[in-house]
Design a protein around this motif. Structure first.
Motif, PDB file in Angstrom:
ATOM      1  N   TYR A  79       0.849  -1.190   0.000  1.00 49.56           N
ATOM      2  CA  TYR A  79       0.000   0.000   0.000  1.00 49.56           C
ATOM      3  C   TYR A  79       0.885   1.241   0.000  1.00 49.56           C
ATOM      4  O   TYR A  79       1.608   1.502   0.957  1.00 49.56           O
ATOM      5  N   LEU A  80       0.819   2.000  -1.107  1.00 51.18           N
ATOM      6  CA  LEU A  80       1.579   3.241  -1.206  1.00 51.18           C
ATOM      7  C   LEU A  80       0.680   4.445  -1.011  1.00 51.18           C
ATOM      8  O   LEU A  80       1.109   5.474  -0.504  1.00 51.18           O
ATOM      9  N   SER A  81      -0.569   4.321  -1.451  1.00 50.62           N
ATOM     10  CA  SER A  81      -1.582   5.350  -1.242  1.00 50.62           C
ATOM     11  C   SER A  81      -2.937   4.697  -1.493  1.00 50.62           C
ATOM     12  O   SER A  81      -3.005   3.554  -1.943  1.00 50.62           O
ATOM     13  N   GLU A  82      -4.002   5.418  -1.232  1.00 50.85           N
ATOM     14  CA  GLU A  82      -5.340   4.878  -1.475  1.00 50.85           C
ATOM     15  C   GLU A  82      -5.547   4.559  -2.954  1.00 50.85           C
ATOM     16  O   GLU A  82      -6.393   3.755  -3.308  1.00 50.85           O
ATOM     17  N   TYR A  83      -4.717   5.155  -3.832  1.00 47.37           N
ATOM     18  CA  TYR A  83      -4.854   4.957  -5.279  1.00 47.37           C
ATOM     19  C   TYR A  83      -3.750   4.121  -5.907  1.00 47.37           C
ATOM     20  O   TYR A  83      -3.804   3.829  -7.094  1.00 47.37           O
ATOM     21  N   THR A  84      -2.727   3.764  -5.142  1.00 49.43           N
ATOM     22  CA  THR A  84      -1.622   2.970  -5.681  1.00 49.43           C
ATOM     23  C   THR A  84      -1.290   1.837  -4.714  1.00 49.43           C
ATOM     24  O   THR A  84      -0.807   2.076  -3.613  1.00 49.43           O
ATOM     25  N   VAL A  85      -1.600   0.621  -5.156  1.00 46.30           N
ATOM     26  CA  VAL A  85      -1.337  -0.590  -4.381  1.00 46.30           C
ATOM     27  C   VAL A  85      -0.757  -1.613  -5.352  1.00 46.30           C
ATOM     28  O   VAL A  85      -1.402  -1.981  -6.337  1.00 46.30           O
ATOM     29  N   LEU A  86       0.463  -2.046  -5.080  1.00 51.65           N
ATOM     30  CA  LEU A  86       1.157  -2.977  -5.967  1.00 51.65           C
ATOM     31  C   LEU A  86       1.313  -4.339  -5.301  1.00 51.65           C
ATOM     32  O   LEU A  86       1.260  -4.444  -4.078  1.00 51.65           O
ATOM     33  N   GLN A  87       1.513  -5.365  -6.112  1.00 46.82           N
ATOM     34  CA  GLN A  87       1.742  -6.722  -5.613  1.00 46.82           C
ATOM     35  C   GLN A  87       2.972  -7.305  -6.296  1.00 46.82           C
ATOM     36  O   GLN A  87       2.863  -7.935  -7.346  1.00 46.82           O
ATOM     37  N   PRO A  88       4.153  -7.096  -5.708  1.00 46.92           N
ATOM     38  CA  PRO A  88       5.338  -7.726  -6.308  1.00 46.92           C
ATOM     39  C   PRO A  88       5.203  -9.244  -6.253  1.00 46.92           C
ATOM     40  O   PRO A  88       4.544  -9.788  -5.354  1.00 46.92           O
ATOM     41  N   ASP A  89       5.817  -9.921  -7.220  1.00 46.12           N
ATOM     42  CA  ASP A  89       5.761 -11.378  -7.222  1.00 46.12           C
ATOM     43  C   ASP A  89       6.410 -11.944  -5.961  1.00 46.12           C
ATOM     44  O   ASP A  89       5.894 -12.878  -5.345  1.00 46.12           O
ATOM     45  N   ILE A  90       7.551 -11.392  -5.585  1.00 39.10           N
ATOM     46  CA  ILE A  90       8.277 -11.811  -4.380  1.00 39.10           C
ATOM     47  C   ILE A  90       8.809 -10.545  -3.716  1.00 39.10           C
ATOM     48  O   ILE A  90       9.178  -9.593  -4.398  1.00 39.10           O
ATOM     49  N   CYS A  91       8.846 -10.540  -2.400  1.00 37.08           N
ATOM     50  CA  CYS A  91       9.493  -9.421  -1.709  1.00 37.08           C
ATOM     51  C   CYS A  91      10.119  -9.898  -0.409  1.00 37.08           C
ATOM     52  O   CYS A  91       9.766 -10.949   0.128  1.00 37.08           O
ATOM     53  N   PHE A  92      11.068  -9.124   0.054  1.00 39.30           N
ATOM     54  CA  PHE A  92      11.777  -9.386   1.297  1.00 39.30           C
ATOM     55  C   PHE A  92      11.640  -8.168   2.190  1.00 39.30           C
ATOM     56  O   PHE A  92      11.840  -7.032   1.741  1.00 39.30           O
ATOM     57  N   VAL A  93      11.288  -8.418   3.463  1.00 36.16           N
ATOM     58  CA  VAL A  93      11.215  -7.362   4.469  1.00 36.16           C
ATOM     59  C   VAL A  93      12.190  -7.733   5.580  1.00 36.16           C
ATOM     60  O   VAL A  93      12.097  -8.812   6.169  1.00 36.16           O
ATOM     61  N   SER A  94      13.120  -6.829   5.862  1.00 36.05           N
ATOM     62  CA  SER A  94      14.123  -7.072   6.897  1.00 36.05           C
ATOM     63  C   SER A  94      13.493  -7.015   8.284  1.00 36.05           C
ATOM     64  O   SER A  94      12.428  -6.426   8.480  1.00 36.05           O
ATOM     65  N   ASN A  95      14.180  -7.612   9.252  1.00 41.71           N
ATOM     66  CA  ASN A  95      13.710  -7.599  10.644  1.00 41.71           C
ATOM     67  C   ASN A  95      13.490  -6.176  11.143  1.00 41.71           C
ATOM     68  O   ASN A  95      12.571  -5.920  11.917  1.00 41.71           O
ATOM     69  N   GLU A  96      14.318  -5.240  10.695  1.00 42.55           N
ATOM     70  CA  GLU A  96      14.218  -3.855  11.149  1.00 42.55           C
ATOM     71  C   GLU A  96      12.963  -3.159  10.626  1.00 42.55           C
ATOM     72  O   GLU A  96      12.576  -2.116  11.139  1.00 42.55           O
ATOM     73  N   ARG A  97      12.329  -3.717   9.593  1.00 40.22           N
ATOM     74  CA  ARG A  97      11.206  -3.034   8.954  1.00 40.22           C
ATOM     75  C   ARG A  97       9.903  -3.830   9.050  1.00 40.22           C
ATOM     76  O   ARG A  97       8.953  -3.563   8.322  1.00 40.22           O
ATOM     77  N   THR A  98       9.833  -4.791   9.963  1.00 36.84           N
ATOM     78  CA  THR A  98       8.629  -5.626  10.066  1.00 36.84           C
ATOM     79  C   THR A  98       7.382  -4.825  10.424  1.00 36.84           C
ATOM     80  O   THR A  98       6.268  -5.278  10.166  1.00 36.84           O
TER      81      THR A  98
END
Length: 190
Positions: A79-98
């Protein structure tokens, strides 16, 4: 399927689709994204696309778990804004950004986003998504071409995404973000 906005109103600069509108459609096996208020539903992934996704996802997941770096996800709403929501095929989120994970979507950009290119999505992956992922703060963006059997790795800099390298089947992929990872590119496409 419910019609969200009549086409003439959309073309004349009228109504934009919102994330709330998207949620009202319910869950789907289809990839549904919003690009600046425009609803995009992609065709079901091909077996080749799914094979590459599973292979690369497993390699990334095993590395991230082994190093205790965070989590790897597939096709989650970013979710980037109410008008922009993307779905990457794969993504990684680091422990610092959970904290970007609210249990239903990511409220912010993952550290790494990966798109597996297809004929129907490549133009968006190389333009709109490329820009949004860079502006949103993804540290890296990988574009994977099943047809060419190549992986393009981009690193986010003050000037936006800069190409690190295009990894070919004979290469071992390493990444500035995941600096100890060594991916046999051929294994991604087996």
């Amino acid at each position: 399927m419910k019609q969200l906005v009549d086409e003439p109103a959309r073309r004349s600069g009228g109504l934009k689709i919102t994330y709330s509108d998207l949620l009202s459609l319910g869950e789907s096996n289809q990839k549904m994204e919003l690009f600046d208020g425009e609803f995009i539903m992609s065709a079901m992934p091909t077996p080749l696309h799914q094979n590459v996704l599973i292979n690369l996802g497993a390699i990334l997941r095993n590395y991230v778990i082994q190093k205790n770096l965070g989590k790897v996800f597939a096709s989650v709403d970013v979710y980037l804004s109410e008008y922009t929501v993307l779905q990457p095929d794969i993504c990684f989120v680091s422990n610092e950004r959970t904290s970007i994970n609210d249990g239903k979507k990511f409220n912010g950009m993952p550290d790494l986003v990966v798109e597996i290119l297809s004929e129907s999505t490549e133009q968006r992956d190389r333009t709109f998504k490329f820009r949004e992922y860079a502006i949103g703060g993804a540290k890296e963006y990988w574009m994977v071409s099943p047809e060419k059997k190549e992986i393009e790795v981009y690193q986010n800099t003050q000037r936006g995404f800069q190409l690190v390298k295009i990894f070919k089947p004979t290469d071992i992929l390493n990444s500035p973000l995941l600096n100890e990872i060594n991916i046999n590119v051929t294994a991604v496409f087996e």
